[in-house]
Write a protein that holds these residues in place. Sequence first.
Motif, PDB file in Angstrom:
ATOM      1  N   LEU A 219       1.466  29.726-149.823  1.00  0.00           N
ATOM      2  CA  LEU A 219       2.382  29.375-148.740  1.00  0.00           C
ATOM      3  C   LEU A 219       1.648  29.308-147.397  1.00  0.00           C
ATOM      4  CD1 LEU A 219       5.202  29.011-147.496  1.00  0.00           C
ATOM      5  CD2 LEU A 219       5.473  31.495-147.595  1.00  0.00           C
ATOM      6  N   ALA A 223       0.876  25.852-145.268  1.00  0.00           N
ATOM      7  CA  ALA A 223       1.453  25.701-143.932  1.00  0.00           C
ATOM      8  C   ALA A 223       0.379  25.355-142.911  1.00  0.00           C
ATOM      9  CB  ALA A 223       2.180  26.985-143.534  1.00  0.00           C
ATOM     10  N   THR A 284      10.458  28.740-144.126  1.00  0.00           N
ATOM     11  CA  THR A 284      10.195  27.468-144.807  1.00  0.00           C
ATOM     12  C   THR A 284      11.415  26.556-144.785  1.00  0.00           C
ATOM     13  OG1 THR A 284      10.835  28.328-146.994  1.00  0.00           O
ATOM     14  CG2 THR A 284       8.518  28.547-146.352  1.00  0.00           C
ATOM     15  N   ALA A 288      11.158  22.840-143.155  1.00  0.00           N
ATOM     16  CA  ALA A 288      11.188  21.733-144.115  1.00  0.00           C
ATOM     17  C   ALA A 288      11.479  20.353-143.513  1.00  0.00           C
ATOM     18  CB  ALA A 288      12.186  22.049-145.231  1.00  0.00           C
ATOM     19  N   LEU A 303       7.883  31.975-140.660  1.00  0.00           N
ATOM     20  CA  LEU A 303       7.098  32.002-141.899  1.00  0.00           C
ATOM     21  C   LEU A 303       5.898  32.940-141.757  1.00  0.00           C
ATOM     22  CD1 LEU A 303       6.046  28.822-143.878  1.00  0.00           C
ATOM     23  CD2 LEU A 303       4.368  30.535-143.291  1.00  0.00           C
ATOM     24  N   ALA A 361       6.310  19.364-146.048  1.00  0.00           N
ATOM     25  CA  ALA A 361       6.789  20.632-145.493  1.00  0.00           C
ATOM     26  C   ALA A 361       7.803  21.294-146.424  1.00  0.00           C
ATOM     27  CB  ALA A 361       7.401  20.411-144.110  1.00  0.00           C
ATOM     28  N   LEU A 364       6.815  23.776-149.336  1.00  0.00           N
ATOM     29  CA  LEU A 364       6.478  25.176-149.084  1.00  0.00           C
ATOM     30  C   LEU A 364       7.600  26.130-149.504  1.00  0.00           C
ATOM     31  CD1 LEU A 364       4.857  24.842-145.534  1.00  0.00           C
ATOM     32  CD2 LEU A 364       3.707  24.929-147.754  1.00  0.00           C
ATOM     33  N   ILE A 365       8.782  25.609-149.716  1.00  0.00           N
ATOM     34  CA  ILE A 365       9.896  26.467-150.147  1.00  0.00           C
ATOM     35  C   ILE A 365       9.606  27.087-151.511  1.00  0.00           C
ATOM     36  CG2 ILE A 365      12.347  26.496-150.768  1.00  0.00           C
ATOM     37  CD1 ILE A 365      12.763  24.215-148.754  1.00  0.00           C
ATOM     38  N   ALA A 368       7.444  30.262-151.473  1.00  0.00           N
ATOM     39  CA  ALA A 368       8.176  31.318-150.764  1.00  0.00           C
ATOM     40  C   ALA A 368       9.208  31.974-151.680  1.00  0.00           C
ATOM     41  CB  ALA A 368       8.853  30.751-149.519  1.00  0.00           C
TER      42      ALA A 368
END
Length: 387
Positions: A219, A223, A284, A288, A303, A361, A364-365, A368
Amino acid sequence: MALGLVAAAQTAPLAALPLLLEALDLGANELGLAIGTGLLTTIGLAPLAGRLADGAGHALAARCGLAIICVASGLFCGYTALVAAGAMTTEHAFAVTLAIRIVNGAGVAALHPAAQAWLWAGEAPAAGTRLQGKASAAQNAGRLFGPLAVALISGMGAVGILAVLVATTCLALLFLVVLRGPAAASTATPSPPFEAAYATPPGGPAWPLLLALLALHLLGGGAQYILGPLLLAKLGLEVVQATRWTGGLMTMAATAAIAGNLSSHRFAEQWRPAAGAGLAMIGTLILAPFANLFVVAAGISMLAAGIGIAVPSAMAALMQGAPASSRGRIASRTAAIQATAYAAAAPMCGILVAGAPSLAAASLILPAVAALLLLIAARRREAGQGP
């Protein structure tokens, strides 16, 4: 101090990505692949480096590793300067960058496990989260300084920025050379489940912590990597402006991470890592859409603060029960995990930025959510509630 300076020198090139891409005529996916492949050296050598550090001495191993990083930084700066002067072309820029990243990866493999073990020498296990938080804060202070410096000196161009980074790395080596470590190593008594987990991975109770660290570093690495390219691709900023904003946003993120590092010990011990992962997941979700600079700043800060809480807490849990004689090996495994995450994040995010910037973007969820679930599983195992 030395860890902070190294972090500054290693993070700043990410803030300077727009300038580096232009100077070396590389695409975002090519540079991402070079960064990711170079990290494979760290993954492969970290376990061996940890064993050697436990045998030869953590201080010596840390100094040798940082010396190798200095050489790699100098080579990259020199090559970029030759390209800028017209003495070399960019025809082999990818191959040269890849080779230099491999050298750098060897230095990182030697430095970080040894530095972690050296840091813990003479410390009581009970001080684990606070100690790990201070170490992470020093590194994040470097991550703050590096992008901030890039934002301030972006007018110097790629070569000027890289020259400053070489000087910073050499200064860090000077600090390690003159530093005198603790007179005696810790005599802490190992306590299960953590030592047992390392003896028989992945079946031991620590495996959710190890996988959670993998997800958290994935993550964090992702980022950092997407910021500069997405400022160009989605928000339409020009190169110098994007470089300055990348540096500014990474400075905000580092500040938030330091706040998380220094406050991590204030959370209830059993839920510290999960609380941090939950905060990172919220970040995240905000990040997003990558809709505008305000949204990006809010998402990346939240984050980073969450990672700043979760990583030191998880690291302390893994290190505090181990004897001094095995901490180099433990730290080498966590270093390999971090390198694996960054090696995966760089090319994956590069491909997404190049081919589907609208998804970069939002991707990245996934790590996480994975980190949060794994840390909850780690807590349940520790409490004897899980399988």
